[in-house]
Design a protein around this motif. Sequence first.
Motif, PDB file in Angstrom:
ATOM      1  N   GLY A 269       0.765  14.994  -8.565  1.00 28.09           N
ATOM      2  CA  GLY A 269       1.554  16.221  -8.504  1.00 28.09           C
ATOM      3  C   GLY A 269       1.928  16.623  -7.097  1.00 28.09           C
ATOM      4  N   HIS A 270       3.215  16.727  -6.843  1.00 29.70           N
ATOM      5  CA  HIS A 270       3.705  17.125  -5.523  1.00 29.70           C
ATOM      6  C   HIS A 270       3.112  18.474  -5.121  1.00 29.70           C
ATOM      7  N   GLY A 271       2.719  18.569  -3.863  1.00 26.76           N
ATOM      8  CA  GLY A 271       2.206  19.837  -3.353  1.00 26.76           C
ATOM      9  C   GLY A 271       0.706  19.977  -3.448  1.00 26.76           C
ATOM     10  N   THR A 272       0.046  19.103  -4.236  1.00 24.29           N
ATOM     11  CA  THR A 272      -1.418  19.172  -4.287  1.00 24.29           C
ATOM     12  C   THR A 272      -1.997  18.535  -3.030  1.00 24.29           C
ATOM     13  N   LEU A 273      -3.254  18.872  -2.745  1.00 18.92           N
ATOM     14  CA  LEU A 273      -3.881  18.333  -1.534  1.00 18.92           C
ATOM     15  C   LEU A 273      -3.961  16.810  -1.581  1.00 18.92           C
ATOM     16  N   ALA A 274      -4.319  16.263  -2.749  1.00 19.75           N
ATOM     17  CA  ALA A 274      -4.446  14.812  -2.866  1.00 19.75           C
ATOM     18  C   ALA A 274      -3.091  14.138  -2.698  1.00 19.75           C
ATOM     19  N   ALA A 275      -2.048  14.706  -3.305  1.00 23.88           N
ATOM     20  CA  ALA A 275      -0.712  14.120  -3.207  1.00 23.88           C
ATOM     21  C   ALA A 275      -0.192  14.193  -1.778  1.00 23.88           C
ATOM     22  N   THR A 276      -0.465  15.295  -1.097  1.00 29.63           N
ATOM     23  CA  THR A 276      -0.029  15.435   0.295  1.00 29.63           C
ATOM     24  C   THR A 276      -0.713  14.409   1.179  1.00 29.63           C
ATOM     25  N   ARG A 277      -2.006  14.184   0.918  1.00 30.07           N
ATOM     26  CA  ARG A 277      -2.753  13.182   1.681  1.00 30.07           C
ATOM     27  C   ARG A 277      -2.136  11.796   1.498  1.00 30.07           C
ATOM     28  N   LEU A 278      -1.801  11.463   0.261  1.00 33.37           N
ATOM     29  CA  LEU A 278      -1.198  10.159  -0.024  1.00 33.37           C
ATOM     30  C   LEU A 278       0.198  10.044   0.574  1.00 33.37           C
ATOM     31  N   GLU A 279       0.977  11.115   0.504  1.00 34.66           N
ATOM     32  CA  GLU A 279       2.325  11.079   1.059  1.00 34.66           C
ATOM     33  C   GLU A 279       2.284  10.880   2.575  1.00 34.66           C
ATOM     34  N   ASN A 280       1.379  11.579   3.237  1.00 33.56           N
ATOM     35  CA  ASN A 280       1.245  11.417   4.688  1.00 33.56           C
ATOM     36  C   ASN A 280       0.828   9.990   5.044  1.00 33.56           C
ATOM     37  N   ALA A 281      -0.083   9.439   4.266  1.00 35.58           N
ATOM     38  CA  ALA A 281      -0.520   8.062   4.507  1.00 35.58           C
ATOM     39  C   ALA A 281       0.643   7.098   4.299  1.00 35.58           C
ATOM     40  N   ALA A 282       1.429   7.342   3.248  1.00 36.24           N
ATOM     41  CA  ALA A 282       2.568   6.471   2.957  1.00 36.24           C
ATOM     42  C   ALA A 282       3.596   6.511   4.075  1.00 36.24           C
ATOM     43  N   ARG A 283       3.890   7.702   4.584  1.00 36.66           N
ATOM     44  CA  ARG A 283       4.858   7.830   5.677  1.00 36.66           C
ATOM     45  C   ARG A 283       4.372   7.102   6.928  1.00 36.66           C
ATOM     46  N   PHE A 284       3.084   7.273   7.238  1.00 38.21           N
ATOM     47  CA  PHE A 284       2.512   6.605   8.415  1.00 38.21           C
ATOM     48  C   PHE A 284       2.563   5.090   8.269  1.00 38.21           C
ATOM     49  N   LEU A 285       2.086   4.594   7.129  1.00 37.80           N
ATOM     50  CA  LEU A 285       2.024   3.147   6.915  1.00 37.80           C
ATOM     51  C   LEU A 285       3.411   2.528   6.799  1.00 37.80           C
ATOM     52  N   ASP A 286       4.356   3.274   6.247  1.00 39.19           N
ATOM     53  CA  ASP A 286       5.732   2.783   6.150  1.00 39.19           C
ATOM     54  C   ASP A 286       6.303   2.552   7.545  1.00 39.19           C
ATOM     55  N   PHE A 287       6.039   3.485   8.441  1.00 36.37           N
ATOM     56  CA  PHE A 287       6.515   3.341   9.814  1.00 36.37           C
ATOM     57  C   PHE A 287       5.857   2.130  10.479  1.00 36.37           C
ATOM     58  N   VAL A 288       4.546   1.977  10.294  1.00 37.80           N
ATOM     59  CA  VAL A 288       3.814   0.852  10.889  1.00 37.80           C
ATOM     60  C   VAL A 288       4.328  -0.475  10.347  1.00 37.80           C
ATOM     61  N   SER A 289       4.557  -0.546   9.029  1.00 39.09           N
ATOM     62  CA  SER A 289       5.030  -1.776   8.408  1.00 39.09           C
ATOM     63  C   SER A 289       6.394  -2.184   8.949  1.00 39.09           C
ATOM     64  N   GLU A 290       7.320  -1.221   8.999  1.00 39.28           N
ATOM     65  CA  GLU A 290       8.657  -1.530   9.489  1.00 39.28           C
ATOM     66  C   GLU A 290       8.634  -1.911  10.969  1.00 39.28           C
ATOM     67  N   SER A 291       7.829  -1.212  11.757  1.00 38.43           N
ATOM     68  CA  SER A 291       7.741  -1.497  13.190  1.00 38.43           C
ATOM     69  C   SER A 291       7.149  -2.881  13.438  1.00 38.43           C
TER      70      SER A 291
ATOM     71  N   VAL B 276       0.841  -1.206   0.000  1.00 39.59           N
ATOM     72  CA  VAL B 276       0.000   0.000   0.000  1.00 39.59           C
ATOM     73  C   VAL B 276       0.877   1.257   0.000  1.00 39.59           C
ATOM     74  N   VAL B 277       1.980   1.213   0.736  1.00 38.56           N
ATOM     75  CA  VAL B 277       2.919   2.342   0.772  1.00 38.56           C
ATOM     76  C   VAL B 277       3.434   2.636  -0.638  1.00 38.56           C
ATOM     77  N   ASP B 278       3.836   1.598  -1.363  1.00 38.86           N
ATOM     78  CA  ASP B 278       4.355   1.780  -2.722  1.00 38.86           C
ATOM     79  C   ASP B 278       3.313   2.421  -3.638  1.00 38.86           C
ATOM     80  N   ILE B 279       2.077   1.928  -3.542  1.00 39.26           N
ATOM     81  CA  ILE B 279       1.005   2.460  -4.394  1.00 39.26           C
ATOM     82  C   ILE B 279       0.711   3.913  -4.040  1.00 39.26           C
ATOM     83  N   ALA B 280       0.697   4.220  -2.731  1.00 39.26           N
ATOM     84  CA  ALA B 280       0.424   5.595  -2.300  1.00 39.26           C
ATOM     85  C   ALA B 280       1.489   6.543  -2.852  1.00 39.26           C
TER      86      ALA B 280
END
Length: 249
Positions: A197-219, A185-189
């Motif tokens: 497009g970087h900086g758009t609201l949708a892209a920021t939402r996905l990036e934040n989700a990816a960062r959160f899920l990446d941390f959860v996956s590794e932990s 899911v992180v890769d797809i996000a």
Amino acid sequence: MPGGRLTQQERQQIALGLADGLAYAEIARSLDRPTSTVTREVMRNGGPTAYRADLAHRATERRTRRKQAAPRDPMSPPQTDGRDAEAVREYEETFTTVLMGSGMPKMMSRVMACLYVTDSGSLTASELARRLQVSPASVSKAIAFLDSQGFVRRETDEGRRERYVVDDDVWYQSMTASARSIAQVVDIARQGVGVLGHGTLAATRLENAARFLDFVSESTARAAEQARAILHSKPGPAPGGAEEPSPDH
């Protein structure tokens, strides 16, 4: 805490609690009942969104009548281990209910719980069908699902019968599979960030989700690896005796 079966009034209180969005533990405290009792009651009667007190009460009465009318299976193994058979049955139902709550289908949950409460952790298809009072076809379908998910493994005994076993590593494998799934899911996000497009609201939402899920996956993967040894601990002293082995050793 009061014992015995839930009353119709208690079931109405459960329904009201669910409607108010209360957690099972909160509802249980208001009834002075174990949380497991409320959890099992709700999950076996439609789940939190479909639970109805009147239907649940009638369903319980029907089950009680069937159990009273059903003769004891002469093939059922006698209780020779000193355990309270009724307490074991109630626990198995609770275990099944919790597995269902985690998303596992009902029959798969029943088979998993049945295997787990046996000391051997191993049963044949006919033994499972007899214990659960279901058809061999239902057992076969459940085993196929559990096997595909890595929850059970198959082995052949000396009589050339296929046995189904809950492996000591089942929860480790489940956690690592979950970590891998989250990583996908992180890769797809992160792919979506580039598309939108970087900086758009949708892209920021996905990036934040990816960062959160990446941390959860590794932990999750790291914690599972560190704690894996616990799954292979052997029976030890009763509570109050020697300490359990550290998951780091």
